[in-house]
Every structure is written in structure tokens, then in C-alpha cells.
Design an enzyme around this catalytic site. Sequence first.
Site, PDB file in Angstrom:
ATOM      1  CE  LYS A 160      -0.149   1.091  11.365  1.00  0.00           C
ATOM      2  NZ  LYS A 160       0.262  -0.319  11.406  1.00  0.00           N
ATOM      3  CB  SER A 230      -2.415  -2.381   9.129  1.00  0.00           C
ATOM      4  OG  SER A 230      -1.369  -2.724  10.010  1.00  0.00           O
TER       5      SER A 230
END
Length: 371
Positions: A160, A230
Site C-alpha cells: 500500500k 495499491s
Amino acid sequence: MRQAQVHLIATRAPDDVSGLEAAIAAGQIEPAAIAAILGKTEGNGCVNDFTRAFAVSALKAALGRSLPDEAVAQIAMVMSGGTEGALSPHLIVFERRGEPAAAPAVGRSALAIGVAHTDSLLPEQLGRMDEVEMVANGVAAAMRDAGIDDPADVHFVQIKCPLLTVDRIAAAEARGASVVTRDTLKSMGFTRGASALGVALALGEIAADALSEAAIGRDTDLWSGRASTSAGVELLNHEIVVLGMSRSWSGPLAIDHAVMDDAIDILPVRDALRRLGFAADGQLTAAERGRLVAVLAKAEPGSSGRLRGARHTMLDDSDLSATRHARAFVGGALAALTGSSALFVSGGAEHQGPDGGGPVAIIARRFQGER
């Protein structure tokens, strides 16, 4: 010896933690053993997708009832927005039980999990070599945390990473610094791409001298076959989860991976299923699906605008982001193969697999006694 446990929990909304709480109450999940939580939320997956932050906030509140704040902060929480098509919102909870082994066991290896949190980056460092190098160091730290020495034993790295917002851009420019782009949506691609190249550098997939800032987000020949990144507005650092195989871990879980050359290239995924002991002659049977724990994949429309010679319109749609189309399309292809729609399909695959393709990882339970 450490043992990994993985739980897939369906959710009814981004803030639905009832399944997690029920599993904790039933003794199926030990909060102190949770190393990471991955989740698919039903937002748009773009800059203003606050379902990701909403889900993280709910998870932290739920776990805060069992753990001190500092312990909750150590859990990697990677929420991926976008459940287009029939993709089903869910959480994947990764536990690490037991203590590290003094020495690797003789015999089979098992699923190993490592986690690392990097420091925060300044907005002007995002999408640039500073981010590549920070992520490479973070992946190495997560490998050490997992007890994995050989990069070949790493099958998937989920990250992330942050993105640029109007406020972050303004803060950088107030300091006299420039950012990689002033387009906040495009910034997601740059930071995903830089993070993926950091994985490739750490795993030896790409040599350091082949990387440059000019290549980030542009040179499609540079990619990792095991990176999944992401971007989100909810953080400024990087949360890194390394999944691999290690003889220092025990248990019935195993992981393998494949690389799809394009959005309908399911044959490599079928081969990975077979390496994990599935017949995979067609769609997985109900009995086989009982052994399937999790499927993680990346999706990206090919930059040529064509798929095996046929024109597609994903890149021309002004109403929906191309990554949303790609998630639904690849999700459908993988669902047809696995017989499940609870798939962690993440859009935006810059430097994550070849142009138009992407990495896929499969976690499965082995047959009892299988080596």
C-alpha cells in the site's frame, strides 16, 4: 516454529467488521497474531475512494478493543478499492502463530509472512527514485521479518503506497519543490509504478543500473512478476506484505504464483493451481474450492488499446477509469477458472507484469500428509 493462518471473511460494507469480530470471539483468530489484513472495498479505487480509509478506521477500532494502539499500528492494513462486476468485497486476515525456528526444518516448506512499514515520504519524492529505493529496502526488511533469505522463495509482495492530493502538491510547491505530476489521478500510477520497481529491485528481477526516474510509469519493458501495489490517500508511508515459502515455517498452507501475459491469459494460472495439487481440468470443483484460500491478482488494460488483435475501449471511456474496467474483466476471467468471485483483484498494474497482463498469487491448503 511459526505457522501461517489465513482467513477470508466476507464483508457487507467497508466498515463491516462483524465477521472479524465473530472469528475473534470464536477463538478462530487471535488478535495478537494478526500480521496483516488485505481487503477489497466497494469504492471507485481512485483518489477520492474513502472506502479504504473507512475500512481501515473500522478495523483499527475493532482491534483496538483487544490490542494496545502500538500493536494495532504494526498490523499492515492494505485496502484495495473497487469491486466492479461480480467481485465480492472481503477481508483476508493473515496470522503468524508460534515462534521463529532456531533452524530451518528438513522437508517441506510452508507459507511465510513478513511485514514492513517504511518511513513517510515527502510529496516531491513520490513516483521517483527515492520511492523505488525506499520500497526496495522495505521489501528486504519484510523478507527478513518472514525469515526468507532467497528472493526466489518470494511469491507475492503486496504494497500500500501513498499518492498526491491537491494539499500535498501545494505543500511541496510552498517549499519550492516540484512533484512528479500535478494530476492527482496520474500520481497513483507513478507511485504504484515506483513501488513495483522497488519490488523488482529487491527481488533481483531488474538490475539497479536499468532503473531511472524517466522509466517510472513509462517503460513497460521493466516489470516485476511478483509485485502488487495499491495507492491510497489514507497514508504517507508504505505498508509492505511479503508472502513466500520457507522451511522455517510449518503448516498446511502453500503459495504459488503465475504471470498473465494479458487479461485472458489463464493458462499460467491453471499451471500454478496444478503445482498446488489442484486438478484444474476445468473450473475448480466444489471440493477443490474447499482447499482454495485466497487469490490475489493485478489488472491493467493494455496500452495498445487491443487485446490479441481486437480493439477494446477501456482507455477511451471518459465515464469510468480504465482500471475499473480491467478489474471487472480480469476478475471475470479468474472467477470462471476458480469458481469463486471473492478475489483480491487490484487495478493499476504499472510495472506489475507485462503490459496488459499481471501477476497472480494463489494460497491453498495442501492435502494432509502432502509434502
